[in-house]
Design a protein around this motif. Structure first.
Motif, PDB file in Angstrom:
ATOM      1  N   ARG A 188       0.130   9.709   1.633  1.00 35.08           N
ATOM      2  CA  ARG A 188      -0.526   8.564   2.293  1.00 35.08           C
ATOM      3  C   ARG A 188      -1.502   8.896   1.982  1.00 35.08           C
ATOM      4  NH1 ARG A 188       2.486   6.082   6.237  1.00 35.08           N
ATOM      5  NH2 ARG A 188       0.939   4.575   5.262  1.00 35.08           N
ATOM      6  N   THR A 189      -2.879   7.839   2.057  1.00 31.99           N
ATOM      7  CA  THR A 189      -3.814   7.392   1.861  1.00 31.99           C
ATOM      8  C   THR A 189      -4.905   6.693   3.288  1.00 31.99           C
ATOM      9  OG1 THR A 189      -4.314   5.103   0.894  1.00 31.99           O
ATOM     10  CG2 THR A 189      -3.539   6.612  -0.805  1.00 31.99           C
ATOM     11  N   ILE A 190      -5.998   7.014   3.027  1.00 27.57           N
ATOM     12  CA  ILE A 190      -6.584   6.248   4.393  1.00 27.57           C
ATOM     13  C   ILE A 190      -6.236   4.887   4.489  1.00 27.57           C
ATOM     14  CG2 ILE A 190      -8.495   5.898   3.424  1.00 27.57           C
ATOM     15  CD1 ILE A 190      -8.429   7.978   6.156  1.00 27.57           C
ATOM     16  N   ASP A 191      -5.968   4.519   3.679  1.00 25.65           N
ATOM     17  CA  ASP A 191      -5.899   3.021   3.209  1.00 25.65           C
ATOM     18  C   ASP A 191      -4.460   2.238   4.551  1.00 25.65           C
ATOM     19  OD1 ASP A 191      -8.590   1.861   2.388  1.00 25.65           O
ATOM     20  OD2 ASP A 191      -7.773   2.142   0.073  1.00 25.65           O
ATOM     21  N   ASP A 192      -3.391   3.513   3.473  1.00 22.00           N
ATOM     22  CA  ASP A 192      -2.605   3.956   4.233  1.00 22.00           C
ATOM     23  C   ASP A 192      -2.561   3.510   5.687  1.00 22.00           C
ATOM     24  OD1 ASP A 192      -1.015   2.803   1.723  1.00 22.00           O
ATOM     25  OD2 ASP A 192      -0.697   5.357   1.102  1.00 22.00           O
ATOM     26  N   ILE A 193      -2.859   5.182   6.216  1.00 20.25           N
ATOM     27  CA  ILE A 193      -3.403   5.169   7.507  1.00 20.25           C
ATOM     28  C   ILE A 193      -3.875   4.681   8.325  1.00 20.25           C
ATOM     29  CG2 ILE A 193      -4.302   7.278   9.082  1.00 20.25           C
ATOM     30  CD1 ILE A 193      -1.739   7.899   6.955  1.00 20.25           C
ATOM     31  N   TYR A 194      -4.795   3.663   7.914  1.00 25.00           N
ATOM     32  CA  TYR A 194      -5.474   2.788   8.438  1.00 25.00           C
ATOM     33  C   TYR A 194      -4.411   1.318   8.750  1.00 25.00           C
ATOM     34  CZ  TYR A 194     -10.044   4.253   9.030  1.00 25.00           C
ATOM     35  OH  TYR A 194     -11.204   5.610   9.135  1.00 25.00           O
ATOM     36  N   GLY A 195      -3.803   0.508   7.454  1.00 25.37           N
ATOM     37  CA  GLY A 195      -2.901   0.029   7.941  1.00 25.37           C
ATOM     38  C   GLY A 195      -1.955  -0.026   8.937  1.00 25.37           C
ATOM     39  N   ASP A 196      -1.272   1.328   9.184  1.00 17.90           N
ATOM     40  CA  ASP A 196      -0.629   1.652   9.723  1.00 17.90           C
ATOM     41  C   ASP A 196      -0.965   1.779  11.421  1.00 17.90           C
ATOM     42  OD1 ASP A 196       1.867   2.203   8.164  1.00 17.90           O
ATOM     43  OD2 ASP A 196       1.616   4.377   8.520  1.00 17.90           O
ATOM     44  N   LEU A 197      -2.366   1.729  11.644  1.00 21.19           N
ATOM     45  CA  LEU A 197      -2.855   1.833  13.068  1.00 21.19           C
ATOM     46  C   LEU A 197      -3.176   0.947  13.396  1.00 21.19           C
ATOM     47  CD1 LEU A 197      -5.110   5.166  12.636  1.00 21.19           C
ATOM     48  CD2 LEU A 197      -3.300   4.872  13.607  1.00 21.19           C
ATOM     49  N   GLY A 198      -3.318   0.204  12.446  1.00 21.04           N
ATOM     50  CA  GLY A 198      -3.538  -1.606  12.259  1.00 21.04           C
ATOM     51  C   GLY A 198      -2.659  -2.316  13.205  1.00 21.04           C
TER      52      GLY A 198
END
Length: 175
Positions: A138-148
């Motif tokens: 998981r990339t940081i962008d994936d994580i931020y997408g999940d959090l959003g």
């Protein structure tokens, strides 16, 4: 052709309300405002007289669509609580209790999956950088997408649950 016209599509954003009556232009301008704004500034965007803008803004204030902040000059701000209330009423009107319950269950399952994945009760409790560093795929962008998406699911769950409760109340009263 003017700068606001496009040969292959809709008019530019600046002209989004061109052709609407003045009430609709003022309403549309309020929808786009994110901070307290003077009637004159709203009139400029809505392409109308400031006096006319003040008249409609006063009416919108009485309806709860905008909040009027006293001062010199007075400013007006979109009332997000009004639009939230409207959204919940519309959900309650458009969906059966069963549909609303099903949507709440779906959102609850999605939220639970995020809680399990991140070992946290809310997206705000997750350190995205640490989570990305701990992940192999998981990339940081994936994580931020999940959090959003998680935050959105929480908001929607609350909205649908409120609509469900409203619908139960309406149905029990036989309205």
């Amino acid at each position: 052709m003017s700068n606001s016209e496009s040969p292959n599509g809709p008019s530019a954003f600046d002209d989004a309300f061109r052709g609407d009556d003045v009430e609709q232009r003022i309403y549309g301008t309020i929808l786009q405002t994110r901070e307290p704004t003077t009637a004159s500034a709203i009139a400029d965007v809505a392409d109308c007289d400031p006096k006319t803008a003040r008249k409609y803004l006063g009416w919108f204030s009485e309806l709860g669509i905008v909040t009027r902040h006293d001062g010199h000059p007075a400013t007006y701000e979109r009332n997000d609580a009004y639009f939230e209330w409207r959204r919940i009423n519309q959900l309650a009107a458009d969906h059966s209790i069963e549909d609303l319950q099903q949507r709440v269950r779906e959102l609850s399952s999605r939220i639970e999956a995020y809680e399990d994945t991140y070992g946290a009760p809310t997206p705000a409790a997750v350190d995205a950088v640490t989570a990305a560093e701990a992940s192999d795929d998981r990339t940081i962008d994936d994580i931020y997408g999940d959090l959003g998406n998680w935050a959105t699911a929480l908001e929607e769950q609350t909205r649908y649950e409120r609509a469900r409760q409203q619908r139960v109340s309406i149905d029990s009263q036989g309205i």
